[in-house]
Design a protein around this motif. Structure first.
Motif, PDB file in Angstrom:
ATOM      1  N   VAL A 102       1.170  -0.969  -0.055  1.00 52.43           N
ATOM      2  CA  VAL A 102       0.274  -0.582  -0.656  1.00 52.43           C
ATOM      3  C   VAL A 102       1.031   1.056  -0.170  1.00 52.43           C
ATOM      4  O   VAL A 102       1.864   1.379   0.796  1.00 52.43           O
ATOM      5  CB  VAL A 102      -0.945   0.200   1.352  1.00 52.43           C
ATOM      6  N   THR A 103       0.623   2.191  -0.956  1.00 53.55           N
ATOM      7  CA  THR A 103       1.137   3.345  -1.343  1.00 53.55           C
ATOM      8  C   THR A 103       0.459   4.590  -0.709  1.00 53.55           C
ATOM      9  O   THR A 103      -0.411   4.439  -0.772  1.00 53.55           O
ATOM     10  CB  THR A 103       2.793   3.556  -2.568  1.00 53.55           C
ATOM     11  N   ASP A 104       1.290   5.595  -0.528  1.00 53.70           N
ATOM     12  CA  ASP A 104       0.116   7.085  -0.796  1.00 53.70           C
ATOM     13  C   ASP A 104       0.295   7.829  -2.759  1.00 53.70           C
ATOM     14  O   ASP A 104       0.507   6.857  -3.183  1.00 53.70           O
ATOM     15  CB  ASP A 104       1.601   8.012   0.214  1.00 53.70           C
ATOM     16  N   SER A 105      -0.586   8.180  -2.260  1.00 56.43           N
ATOM     17  CA  SER A 105      -0.761   8.731  -3.767  1.00 56.43           C
ATOM     18  C   SER A 105      -0.291   9.546  -4.257  1.00 56.43           C
ATOM     19  O   SER A 105      -0.503  10.309  -5.547  1.00 56.43           O
ATOM     20  CB  SER A 105      -2.284   9.233  -3.395  1.00 56.43           C
ATOM     21  N   SER A 106       1.517   9.889  -4.634  1.00 56.64           N
ATOM     22  CA  SER A 106       1.763  10.476  -5.293  1.00 56.64           C
ATOM     23  C   SER A 106       2.372   9.711  -6.915  1.00 56.64           C
ATOM     24  O   SER A 106       2.893   9.170  -6.395  1.00 56.64           O
ATOM     25  CB  SER A 106       3.253  10.836  -4.097  1.00 56.64           C
ATOM     26  N   HIS A 107       1.656  10.150  -7.301  1.00 59.26           N
ATOM     27  CA  HIS A 107       2.218   8.550  -8.705  1.00 59.26           C
ATOM     28  C   HIS A 107       3.000   9.919  -8.961  1.00 59.26           C
ATOM     29  O   HIS A 107       3.734  10.394  -9.428  1.00 59.26           O
ATOM     30  CB  HIS A 107       0.691   9.660  -9.571  1.00 59.26           C
ATOM     31  N   THR A 108       4.023   8.141  -9.706  1.00 58.34           N
ATOM     32  CA  THR A 108       5.397   8.314 -10.335  1.00 58.34           C
ATOM     33  C   THR A 108       6.386   8.210  -9.106  1.00 58.34           C
ATOM     34  O   THR A 108       7.383   7.606 -10.096  1.00 58.34           O
ATOM     35  CB  THR A 108       5.161   8.548 -11.598  1.00 58.34           C
ATOM     36  N   THR A 109       5.815   8.741  -7.886  1.00 62.53           N
ATOM     37  CA  THR A 109       6.967   8.479  -7.042  1.00 62.53           C
ATOM     38  C   THR A 109       6.894   8.040  -6.034  1.00 62.53           C
ATOM     39  O   THR A 109       6.243   8.623  -4.638  1.00 62.53           O
ATOM     40  CB  THR A 109       7.461  10.149  -6.634  1.00 62.53           C
ATOM     41  N   VAL A 132       7.094 -10.973  -7.016  1.00 60.68           N
ATOM     42  CA  VAL A 132       6.372 -10.259  -7.011  1.00 60.68           C
ATOM     43  C   VAL A 132       6.211  -8.923  -8.791  1.00 60.68           C
ATOM     44  O   VAL A 132       8.211  -9.289  -8.146  1.00 60.68           O
ATOM     45  CB  VAL A 132       6.589  -9.684  -5.383  1.00 60.68           C
ATOM     46  N   ALA A 133       6.353  -8.696  -8.591  1.00 60.50           N
ATOM     47  CA  ALA A 133       6.195  -7.084  -9.723  1.00 60.50           C
ATOM     48  C   ALA A 133       6.891  -6.045  -8.916  1.00 60.50           C
ATOM     49  O   ALA A 133       5.915  -5.867  -8.062  1.00 60.50           O
ATOM     50  CB  ALA A 133       4.663  -7.044 -10.465  1.00 60.50           C
ATOM     51  N   GLY A 134       8.459  -6.106  -8.883  1.00 60.83           N
ATOM     52  CA  GLY A 134       8.511  -4.983  -8.810  1.00 60.83           C
ATOM     53  C   GLY A 134       7.814  -3.635  -8.542  1.00 60.83           C
ATOM     54  O   GLY A 134       6.920  -3.450  -9.820  1.00 60.83           O
ATOM     55  N   PHE A 135       8.287  -2.810  -8.179  1.00 59.75           N
ATOM     56  CA  PHE A 135       7.931  -0.923  -8.693  1.00 59.75           C
ATOM     57  C   PHE A 135       6.628  -0.383  -8.204  1.00 59.75           C
ATOM     58  O   PHE A 135       6.618   0.158  -8.840  1.00 59.75           O
ATOM     59  CB  PHE A 135       8.350  -1.236  -9.936  1.00 59.75           C
ATOM     60  N   GLN A 136       5.607  -1.740  -7.986  1.00 52.20           N
ATOM     61  CA  GLN A 136       4.388  -0.615  -7.557  1.00 52.20           C
ATOM     62  C   GLN A 136       3.470  -1.004  -6.526  1.00 52.20           C
ATOM     63  O   GLN A 136       3.985  -1.636  -5.692  1.00 52.20           O
ATOM     64  CB  GLN A 136       3.959  -1.624  -9.387  1.00 52.20           C
ATOM     65  N   GLY A 137       2.440  -0.024  -6.230  1.00 53.73           N
ATOM     66  CA  GLY A 137       1.714  -0.866  -4.911  1.00 53.73           C
ATOM     67  C   GLY A 137       1.135   0.098  -5.294  1.00 53.73           C
ATOM     68  O   GLY A 137      -0.494   0.098  -6.820  1.00 53.73           O
ATOM     69  N   ILE A 138      -0.817  -0.088  -4.775  1.00 52.99           N
ATOM     70  CA  ILE A 138      -2.042   0.526  -4.656  1.00 52.99           C
ATOM     71  C   ILE A 138      -2.054   1.178  -3.651  1.00 52.99           C
ATOM     72  O   ILE A 138      -1.689   1.606  -2.501  1.00 52.99           O
ATOM     73  CB  ILE A 138      -2.778  -0.729  -4.239  1.00 52.99           C
ATOM     74  N   THR A 139      -3.137   3.062  -3.680  1.00 55.92           N
ATOM     75  CA  THR A 139      -3.376   3.386  -3.042  1.00 55.92           C
ATOM     76  C   THR A 139      -4.223   2.586  -2.279  1.00 55.92           C
ATOM     77  O   THR A 139      -5.015   1.767  -2.273  1.00 55.92           O
ATOM     78  CB  THR A 139      -3.519   4.859  -3.220  1.00 55.92           C
ATOM     79  N   ALA A 140      -4.788   3.733  -1.270  1.00 57.00           N
ATOM     80  CA  ALA A 140      -5.737   3.300   0.052  1.00 57.00           C
ATOM     81  C   ALA A 140      -6.966   3.209  -0.605  1.00 57.00           C
ATOM     82  O   ALA A 140      -8.039   1.887  -0.866  1.00 57.00           O
ATOM     83  CB  ALA A 140      -5.835   4.044   0.683  1.00 57.00           C
ATOM     84  N   VAL A 144      -3.730   2.394  -9.027  1.00 60.75           N
ATOM     85  CA  VAL A 144      -2.342   1.932  -8.968  1.00 60.75           C
ATOM     86  C   VAL A 144      -1.294   3.089  -9.324  1.00 60.75           C
ATOM     87  O   VAL A 144      -1.516   3.588  -9.336  1.00 60.75           O
ATOM     88  CB  VAL A 144      -2.214   1.181 -10.002  1.00 60.75           C
ATOM     89  N   THR A 145       0.064   2.013  -8.730  1.00 61.53           N
ATOM     90  CA  THR A 145       0.730   3.251  -8.110  1.00 61.53           C
ATOM     91  C   THR A 145       2.252   2.850  -8.494  1.00 61.53           C
ATOM     92  O   THR A 145       2.503   1.840  -8.417  1.00 61.53           O
ATOM     93  CB  THR A 145       0.988   3.877  -7.095  1.00 61.53           C
ATOM     94  N   THR A 146       3.095   3.702  -9.249  1.00 65.24           N
ATOM     95  CA  THR A 146       4.708   3.298  -9.126  1.00 65.24           C
ATOM     96  C   THR A 146       5.804   4.179  -7.917  1.00 65.24           C
ATOM     97  O   THR A 146       5.364   5.709  -7.318  1.00 65.24           O
ATOM     98  CB  THR A 146       5.425   2.900 -10.338  1.00 65.24           C
ATOM     99  N   LEU A 147       6.995   3.596  -7.811  1.00 65.05           N
ATOM    100  CA  LEU A 147       7.823   4.062  -6.945  1.00 65.05           C
ATOM    101  C   LEU A 147       9.333   4.561  -7.157  1.00 65.05           C
ATOM    102  O   LEU A 147       9.735   4.607  -6.921  1.00 65.05           O
ATOM    103  CB  LEU A 147       8.094   2.524  -6.018  1.00 65.05           C
TER     104      LEU A 147
END
Ligand code: ADP
Ligand code: ASP
Ligand code: MG
Length: 401
Positions: A102-109, A132-140, A144-147
């Motif tokens: 789970v990530t915050d919502s700053s898309h692309t970073t 696991v597919a790296g580099f990605q997550g999801i917001t609450a 879809v987001t990337t890191l």
């Protein structure tokens, strides 16, 4: 043991290489370990997708970019899982969301906020290899987001932390962390160990062997990383606490960042708050301003110079256009690079900076901007002298010995 292994773009660059990675993972499993594998997209794939987006727009929405870019890692995770299955190893392939990231919502970073380790744990308990597919997550909210570029390293470290893994191995085409990029200086030497702080500086200043945020997180969670080669079976470099390292060299490495551009504002109206407004506007667009130099001009006006990532220049132009009334002229120079010297030993030694400046003078390289911290010295120079500067500094600090 529970081992997290991350394989970068070159390591999964074609189908033969994915098969090679599958054999390495299988060997680790056969040795009696539980294994979580994190994979990048095939090399060049993320850049290709970015180019495709640029075909339609100079400034595509970051939400769309995340949907697009996260696809590269899906491909490799599924393919590696299929390959392992065929070899007789049960696996579960997971996207970032399925892996509970789970990530915050700053898309692309985006920043990883938490990981629910339950799905991975369950699979491991069933004796399966988790891919696991790296580099990605999801917001609450399920977006879809990337890191950020190189973000699969961060996925691996975060998972190692969340699962309390015994090892976090990051595999790439280089067999460890060197005193500088061995592609620029073949005389570069492999470091046996390096501290989190030095690695963080090197990575932040352009040494892309590890993503900077992954090092930051590793330090915070106390995850020891080993940077290793996918193709050569030799010990890599251990990234760990400073206290674990006996020999502390004055300078550990030289980093180069070509992805820099310089913005020069001339005749800025000198009034309180103007810098705050400009840099706030840039920050709101998630633009990382690095070095800032303000000099007094004439008639109560000032000059303001700063550096930004070159790949954000288009967005920077748009922001700066909003301040048109505030300055007389503006110049954008994408042809600059930042070369940096990093070492914890600098804390207790003087003369490190002057040696850097002398070296540049001997090579006739003009230093455009300088910044220093306790353990680094950075200089902005004309991009065309980048490699010369790196090699000259590498030899001046005797890193080739
Ligand atoms: P991956 O695609 O597997 O994530 P990267 O390309 O991101 O791998 O990182 C590996 C590359 O980092 C190497 O090929 C090397 O050219 C580069 N590099 C830059 N600085 C250093 C350094 N100080 N030590 C080792 N490699 C470095
Ligand atoms: N594929 C992404 C990139 O190229 C993430 C990664 O490789 O770590 O930046
Ligand atoms: Mg990388």
């Amino acid at each position: 043991m529970l081992i997290v292994q991350k394989y970068g773009g070159t390591s999964v660059g074609d189908l033969d290489r994915i098969a090679h990675v599958a054999r390495k993972v299988a060997k680790t499993k056969e040795a009696g370990n539980d294994v979580v594998v994190v994979v990048s997209a095939m090399s060049g794939e993320t850049n290709k997708l970015i180019e495709w987006a640029k075909h339609f727009s100079k400034t595509p929405s970051k939400r769309d970019m995340d949907l697009l870019l996260s696809s590269g890692e899906r491909v490799t995770s599924a393919l590696l899982s299929i390959a392992l299955n065929e070899m007789g190893y049960p696996t579960v392939a997971m996207t970032g969301r399925q892996a509970g990231i789970v990530t915050d919502s700053s898309h692309t970073t985006a920043r990883i906020e938490k990981i629910d380790p339950a799905p991975m744990r369950r699979a491991l308990d069933e004796g399966k290899i988790v891919v696991v597919a790296g580099f990605q997550g999801i917001t609450a909210d399920g977006e879809v987001t990337t890191l950020g570029r190189g973000g699969s390293d961060l996925t691996a470290v975060a998972i190692a932390g969340a699962l309390g893994a015994d090892k976090c191995e990051i595999y790439s085409d280089v067999d460890g962390v060197y005193t500088t990029d061995p592609r620029i200086e073949p005389k570069a030497k492999k470091l046996e160990k390096i501290s989190y702080d030095e690695m963080l500086e090197l990575a932040s200043l352009g040494a892309k062997v590890l993503q900077n945020r992954s090092v930051e997180l590793a330090k915070k969670l106390g995850v020891v990383i080993e940077a290793k080669s996918t193709f050569k079976d030799v010990p890599g470099t251990i990234i760990t606490k400073e206290e674990e390292i006996m020999e502390k060299p004055l300078v550990s490495g030289i980093a180069l960042d070509r992805n820099q551009a310089r913005v020069s504002l001339r005749g800025v109206k000198d009034r309180p708050g103007i810098a705050a407004e400009i840099f706030k506007a840039l920050a709101q667009e998630n633009i990382n301003v690095d070095m800032i130099v303000q000099t007094i001009g004439q008639d109560g006006k000032t000059n303001l110079d700063f550096t930004v990532p070159e790949n954000e220049l288009e967005l920077v132009r748009q922001v700066m256009d909003r301040f048109k009334e505030e300055y007389e002229s503006i110049d954008y120079d994408p042809h600059v690079a930042k070369v940096s010297i990093v070492g914890v030993g600098m804390k207790s030694h003087s003369g490190v900076a002057s040696k850097a400046f002398e070296t540049m003078a001997q090579e006739n390289i003009n230093i455009e901007m300088i910044s220093t911290s306790e353990i680094k010295i950075s200089m902005v120079i004309d991009e065309k002298y980048s490699e010369l500067a790196v090699r000259a500094l590498h030899s001046a600090y005797e890193l080739d010995r």
